[in-house]
Design a protein around this motif. Structure first.
Motif, short mmCIF file in Angstrom:
data_model
loop_
_atom_site.label_atom_id
_atom_site.label_comp_id
_atom_site.label_asym_id
_atom_site.label_seq_id
_atom_site.Cartn_x
_atom_site.Cartn_y
_atom_site.Cartn_z
N GLU A 48 0.84 -1.20 0.00
CA GLU A 48 0.00 0.00 0.00
C GLU A 48 0.87 1.25 0.00
OE1 GLU A 48 -3.62 2.04 2.61
OE2 GLU A 48 -2.19 0.73 3.62
N GLY A 49 0.71 2.08 -0.99
CA GLY A 49 1.35 3.39 -0.98
C GLY A 49 0.63 4.26 0.04
N VAL A 50 1.36 4.81 1.01
CA VAL A 50 0.67 5.56 2.06
C VAL A 50 0.85 7.06 1.94
CG1 VAL A 50 0.70 3.67 3.72
CG2 VAL A 50 2.59 5.27 3.70
N ALA A 51 1.98 7.52 1.43
CA ALA A 51 2.20 8.97 1.33
C ALA A 51 3.24 9.24 0.26
CB ALA A 51 2.66 9.54 2.66
N ALA A 52 3.06 10.33 -0.45
CA ALA A 52 4.01 10.72 -1.48
C ALA A 52 4.16 12.24 -1.49
CB ALA A 52 3.56 10.23 -2.85
N ILE A 53 5.32 12.69 -1.96
CA ILE A 53 5.57 14.13 -2.05
C ILE A 53 6.32 14.39 -3.35
CG2 ILE A 53 7.70 13.92 -0.68
CD1 ILE A 53 6.99 16.72 0.50
N SER A 54 5.87 15.38 -4.08
CA SER A 54 6.50 15.70 -5.35
C SER A 54 7.76 16.52 -5.12
CB SER A 54 5.54 16.49 -6.23
OG SER A 54 5.36 17.79 -5.70
N LYS A 55 8.52 16.68 -6.18
CA LYS A 55 9.73 17.48 -6.07
C LYS A 55 9.38 18.91 -5.66
CE LYS A 55 14.01 18.38 -8.61
NZ LYS A 55 14.92 17.56 -7.82
N GLY A 56 8.21 19.39 -6.06
CA GLY A 56 7.79 20.74 -5.70
C GLY A 56 7.12 20.85 -4.34
N GLY A 57 6.90 19.71 -3.68
CA GLY A 57 6.35 19.75 -2.32
C GLY A 57 4.87 19.41 -2.20
N THR A 58 4.22 19.09 -3.30
CA THR A 58 2.82 18.66 -3.21
C THR A 58 2.75 17.27 -2.60
OG1 THR A 58 2.31 19.93 -5.20
CG2 THR A 58 0.71 18.28 -4.52
N THR A 59 1.76 17.05 -1.73
CA THR A 59 1.67 15.78 -1.04
C THR A 59 0.37 15.04 -1.39
OG1 THR A 59 0.65 16.83 0.88
CG2 THR A 59 3.04 16.59 0.91
N ALA A 60 0.40 13.73 -1.17
CA ALA A 60 -0.78 12.90 -1.36
C ALA A 60 -0.74 11.78 -0.34
CB ALA A 60 -0.81 12.33 -2.78
N TYR A 61 -1.92 11.37 0.13
CA TYR A 61 -2.00 10.36 1.18
C TYR A 61 -3.07 9.32 0.85
CZ TYR A 61 0.59 13.80 3.91
OH TYR A 61 1.55 14.68 4.35
#
Length: 130
Positions: A48-61
């Protein structure tokens, strides 16, 4: 080639907190478009992917952790963090940090769940007891 080394796992009681760290090194990382993220795999469970952050700092959960986990990155020290609060037994898993070759954090989340990451670390165990 990007190298990732996780730390910070451990055993806590439900309701507790942990902060995971991932030291990132290797050539090409700072110039790449990689998003970074955390995925987990618990006993008998799917990845399960739980959290991600882009190079520019945008996040997803993932919905399962939204509001409890916070992902951040220190671009100077090249460290990725995952602050985990209000832990529940269902959070018990081995947690891995990963580099994903995509700009979007939300897409990176889905790619991690499908195992489509460029590099990943050795994992750190998180155990939450009730």
């Amino acid at each position: 080639q990007v190298q990732l080394v996780e730390s910070g796992g451990g055993s806590v009681q439900a309701g507790g907190s942990l902060r995971l760290s991932c030291a990132v090194s290797g050539s090409g990382y700072t110039d790449s478009r990689y998003s970074m993220g955390w995925f987990r795999q618990g006993p008998g469970k799917e990845r399960e992917g739980v959290a991600a952050i882009s190079k520019g700092g945008t996040t997803a959960y993932a919905a399962s952790v939204k509001g409890r986990f916070t992902i951040s990155r220190d671009n100077v020290a090249n460290i990725l963090y995952l602050q985990m609060n209000s832990l529940i037994p269902e959070d018990t898993a081995t947690y891995y940090c990963a580099a994903i070759d995509i700009l979007s954090a939300s897409q990176a989340l889905g790619l991690m769940t499908r195992g489509r990451y460029v590099n990943w670390g050795q994992g750190t165990q998180v155990t939450v007891s009730s």
